[in-house]
Design an enzyme around this catalytic site. Structure first.
Site, PDB file in Angstrom:
ATOM      1  N   SER A  76       5.021   0.068  -0.013  1.00 37.77           N
ATOM      2  CA  SER A  76       4.876  -1.594  -0.565  1.00 37.77           C
ATOM      3  C   SER A  76       4.673  -1.523  -1.888  1.00 37.77           C
ATOM      4  O   SER A  76       4.049  -0.554  -2.546  1.00 37.77           O
ATOM      5  CB  SER A  76       3.916  -2.173   0.180  1.00 37.77           C
ATOM      6  OG  SER A  76       2.781  -2.137  -0.036  1.00 37.77           O
ATOM      7  N   LEU A  78       1.760  -2.925  -2.951  1.00 37.52           N
ATOM      8  CA  LEU A  78       0.475  -2.511  -2.956  1.00 37.52           C
ATOM      9  C   LEU A  78      -0.090  -1.259  -2.592  1.00 37.52           C
ATOM     10  O   LEU A  78      -1.115  -0.841  -2.771  1.00 37.52           O
ATOM     11  CB  LEU A  78      -0.135  -3.499  -1.858  1.00 37.52           C
ATOM     12  CG  LEU A  78       0.243  -5.125  -1.762  1.00 37.52           C
ATOM     13  CD1 LEU A  78      -0.166  -5.662  -0.423  1.00 37.52           C
ATOM     14  CD2 LEU A  78      -0.523  -5.638  -3.126  1.00 37.52           C
ATOM     15  N   SER A  79       1.172  -0.280  -2.604  1.00 36.00           N
ATOM     16  CA  SER A  79       0.743   1.015  -2.137  1.00 36.00           C
ATOM     17  C   SER A  79      -0.131   1.999  -2.893  1.00 36.00           C
ATOM     18  O   SER A  79      -0.229   2.217  -4.063  1.00 36.00           O
ATOM     19  CB  SER A  79       2.043   1.898  -1.792  1.00 36.00           C
ATOM     20  OG  SER A  79       1.830   3.099  -1.397  1.00 36.00           O
ATOM     21  N   ASN A  80      -1.200   2.378  -2.170  1.00 31.58           N
ATOM     22  CA  ASN A  80      -2.048   3.397  -3.115  1.00 31.58           C
ATOM     23  C   ASN A  80      -1.446   4.628  -3.132  1.00 31.58           C
ATOM     24  O   ASN A  80      -1.646   5.291  -4.031  1.00 31.58           O
ATOM     25  CB  ASN A  80      -3.347   3.476  -2.159  1.00 31.58           C
ATOM     26  CG  ASN A  80      -4.211   2.299  -2.457  1.00 31.58           C
ATOM     27  OD1 ASN A  80      -4.333   1.526  -3.315  1.00 31.58           O
ATOM     28  ND2 ASN A  80      -5.091   2.021  -1.223  1.00 31.58           N
ATOM     29  N   THR A  82       1.841   5.272  -3.482  1.00 35.17           N
ATOM     30  CA  THR A  82       2.973   5.508  -4.481  1.00 35.17           C
ATOM     31  C   THR A  82       2.250   5.496  -5.931  1.00 35.17           C
ATOM     32  O   THR A  82       2.808   6.409  -6.576  1.00 35.17           O
ATOM     33  CB  THR A  82       3.968   4.528  -4.645  1.00 35.17           C
ATOM     34  OG1 THR A  82       3.047   2.969  -4.505  1.00 35.17           O
ATOM     35  CG2 THR A  82       4.793   4.485  -3.227  1.00 35.17           C
TER      36      THR A  82
END
Length: 343
Positions: A76, A78-80, A82
């Site tokens: 997403s 918000l992804s930590n 990525t």
């Protein structure tokens, strides 16, 4: 050579720079009536740290060994995970493409801002399921390979049989740190979504004789058709990679969706109180998407006398979401600081 020795000799990169400390949360513990320590994986030298970096130390050592030139990851906005992949790519001099669900926002904030700063190519694919996101990623991998890139694709959350070994190692690290404090590890509680962290901690615990209880607080719904089974497959696969003769069953996967609330990145009961209490008692920040839900669980389970101490809150990072306007305004409103400011 034992499985633990093989684990210790596992090829891995050093992306964290130092061993993250474990600290007693004395004032927080007093407030909730349970002894709580914090494993500070929110600290590190690459990409504002977080639990995904441990996974990448193992996974990307393999990627480099097989000659990868380009990393592809999905998640997403918000992804930590990525964000960590983008940062690691910058450190290693690899190209990076991120497939992000949701539409491109009007302003770059939180992890999305960091993804761009680290030089990743960002591709937004709209509001899709994880399965559809994976299909988009596969198409991009084919496109890049046809252009001559040697692509290494990282799964959602960087969760895999190989990457979970980073957290099998981490359990031993924590165990040694607590022994130096003359303390044991009664329960480890952490935020969980894609499952690599939980699987690795479960495996690490098994390799040390099942000394602790590992509890994962689920923060994302509909991650896999069989969440418990997928987590278990990661742990068993990791055990196979190091030749570990340990018996792992579904009963060893202790996860709870009771603190998920309205869903991924959405409000949950007690989360704002948890963010507020930890910040005011310890000066420690957690976010409303991931780690804050784990802290809310600790507070609630303490009230119910359902925790075996000492408890270790594994801080998986992700506090950057606090600065996303969608969350910042809500948190500010919920904790009621404005009434205390003279205007």
């Amino acid at each position: 050579m034992t499985a633990l020795e093989k684990l210790e000799r596992l090829p891995r990169l050093n992306l964290r720079g130092f061993v993250s400390p474990v600290q007693l949360l004395e004032r927080f513990s007093e407030a909730i009536g349970v002894e709580v320590w914090c494993k500070r994986d929110d600290m590190g030298t690459v990409g504002l740290a977080g639990n995904k970096v441990r996974k990448l130390e193992v996974e990307l050592a393999h990627a480099v060994a097989v000659g990868a030139t380009h990393l592809v990851a999905e998640g997403s906005r918000l992804s930590n995970a990525t964000r960590a992949v983008a940062a690691a790519s910058a450190v290693l001099g690899l190209k990076c493409t991120l497939l992000l669900c949701h539409d491109e926002p009007h302003e770059p904030v939180g992890n999305l801002m960091l993804d761009g700063l680290f030089g990743a190519d960002l591709r937004f694919v709209g509001n899709v399921t994880w399965l559809e996101l994976a299909q988009h990623a596969e198409k991009v991998v084919n496109e890049l390979e046809q252009s001559g890139e040697r692509v290494y694709r990282l799964p959602i959350g960087c969760a895999s049989e190989r990457s979970c070994l980073g957290f099998a190692l981490a359990y031993g690290e924590l165990r040694n740190q607590m022994r130096e404090q003359d303390r044991s590890v009664g329960t480890v509680i952490h935020a969980s979504s894609s499952g690599g962290t939980h699987a690795g901690l479960v495996l690490g615990n098994a390799l040390h004789g099942f000394e602790s209880e590992i509890r994962g607080i689920v923060v994302a719904e509909n991650v896999y058709p069989d969440v418990t089974g997928t987590y278990l497959s990661f742990a068993r696969g990791g055990a196979s990679l190091i030749g570990a003769d340990v018996e792992l069953t579904r009963e060893h996967i202790n996860i709870s969706e009771a603190y998920l609330g309205e869903g991924y990145g959405l409000p949950a009961g007690g989360i704002y109180e948890a963010i507020d209490l930890l910040a005011t008692k310890e000066g420690l920040l957690v976010d409303p998407v991931y780690s804050g839900k784990a802290v809310a669980a600790i507070i609630d389970l303490a009230k119910k006398n359902e925790l075996k101490g000492p408890v270790v809150f594994w801080h998986t990072g992700g506090y950057h979401a606090l600065f996303d306007p969608r969350y910042a305004k809500r948190i500010w409103s919920e904790i009621g600081r404005l009434s205390k400011i003279a205007l």
